[in-house]
Design a protein around this motif. Structure first.
Motif: not given
Length: 355
Positions: A302-303, A315-318, A346-353
């Protein structure tokens, strides 16, 4: 004797992570990223926050804003402490709706907009020179529906200011439309019009602008596709150029697109597939035509959001369901990705910045 040049290792970068974690784990995290090896290190819980999804950073890096996808929805503002090691919440304001899922500052950072997925509308706030959210919000509710089960009502999923800040675009998954709101001279929302009508059931989710050309790229969550379009900067109208599936022809399972990014040179487009669990890769021609180059497994489930490193080498994917962030090496010439083997839990990552 010929001198052998040694590659100088670059200093680690700071990566912020928004999560949908619960309990004591909920909130915003920070990781160290090694831009030479692609390793992720030193997980740190910066601040507790309810359903912190999309994050936005001020240009000077001193402030962080978060959309909170709760019911009712809200927007939080944070400032760094003296040594930049901790976030302190300075404000929490209503998003004038449910499920705030996306936020953005205007180019000159005097306006802050948010999209409310649950209630299907947007909100606009004024921001002062110190970054403080001020005044009474201006909210607009969308109307309509679409043919898909997820389109029984409007679902605003993204807000993006035009490059010069004279339009605010709202991407609404529920009504298959991108709406354009002119921004008036006094920082208010003008009368909206349809910038682009997508095909029935497309379910548009996010859009991004080309770095140098007047072109825009849209990702469709429900139809698993990407669309390119020309931008009329005077009227705010988009004219469709191309549409391509993000999935291999052989795949017939359920999948839902999430995020979209362009390489810094505008030559390659990347899109995440939740279900197929991959990143789709496209080359982009000067006239906006897209060619599907293939997909790369995200090495997780579930990216949601993904990001390119500042130098575009990685490129990094949550991956929300598998609760990991995975790192891929990017070939600048071909645009293709290869898994580095680097990942972090990491617990339920949804956004990377990146900071």
């Amino acid at each position: 004797m010929k001198e052998v040049k040694q590659e100088v290792e670059k200093p680690n970068l700071k990566l912020l992570v928004g999560t949908h974690a619960s309990g004591d784990e909920q909130g915003i995290y920070q990781l160290d990223f090694n831009p030479t090896t692609g390793e992720l290190l030193n997980s740190k819980h910066l601040v507790k926050e309810n359903n912190s999804g999309y994050l936005y950073l001020s240009k000077d890096g001193k402030r962080v804003y978060s959309s909170n996808g709760a019911v009712p929805g809200s927007i939080s503002a944070f400032e760094w402490n003296a040594d930049g090691s901790k976030l302190n919440k300075t404000a929490n304001v209503t998003s004038e709706g449910d499920g705030a899922c996306y936020i953005e500052l205007s180019p000159n950072e005097d306006l802050l907009a948010a999209a409310n997925y649950g209630s299907g509308g947007i909100v606009l706030y004024n921001v002062d020179e110190t970054g403080k959210i001020i005044g009474k919000p201006e909210a607009r509710k969308h109307v309509g529906n679409g043919p898909h089960d997820n389109q029984k009502s409007p679902h605003a999923h993204c807000v993006k200011f035009s490059k010069v800040g004279d339009f605010l675009y709202a991407v609404d998954l529920g009504i298959d439309k991108i709406l354009a709101y002119p921004i008036t001279n006094d920082g208010k929302l003008g009368k909206e019009h349809t910038a682009l009508q997508l095909d029935p059931g497309d379910g548009p989710r996010h859009l991004i602008f080309h770095p140098t050309k007047n072109k825009v790229f849209i990702i469709n969550e429900l139809y698993s596709s990407v669309v390119s379009a020309d931008v009329d900067t005077k009227t705010g109208i988009f004219t469709k150029i191309d549409k391509k599936s993000t999935l291999p022809e052989s795949y017939d399972g359920a999948s839902f697109c999430a995020d979209i990014h362009l390489s810094n040179d505008g030559k390659f487009l990347y899109a995440s597939n939740r279900g197929h669990n991959s990143i789709a890769v496209f080359s982009v021609s000067d006239d906006g035509q897209m060619s599907f180059l293939g997909t790369e497994s995200v090495q997780g489930d579930w990216p949601r959001n993904f990001t390119l490193s500042p130098d575009n080498n990685f490129l990094l994917v949550a991956n929300r369901k598998s609760e990991n962030i995975t790192v891929f090496k990017r070939d600048a010439t071909s645009g293709l990705l290869s898994f580095t083997g680097n990942e972090i839990k990491l617990p339920q990552p949804v956004f990377l910045k990146f900071r």
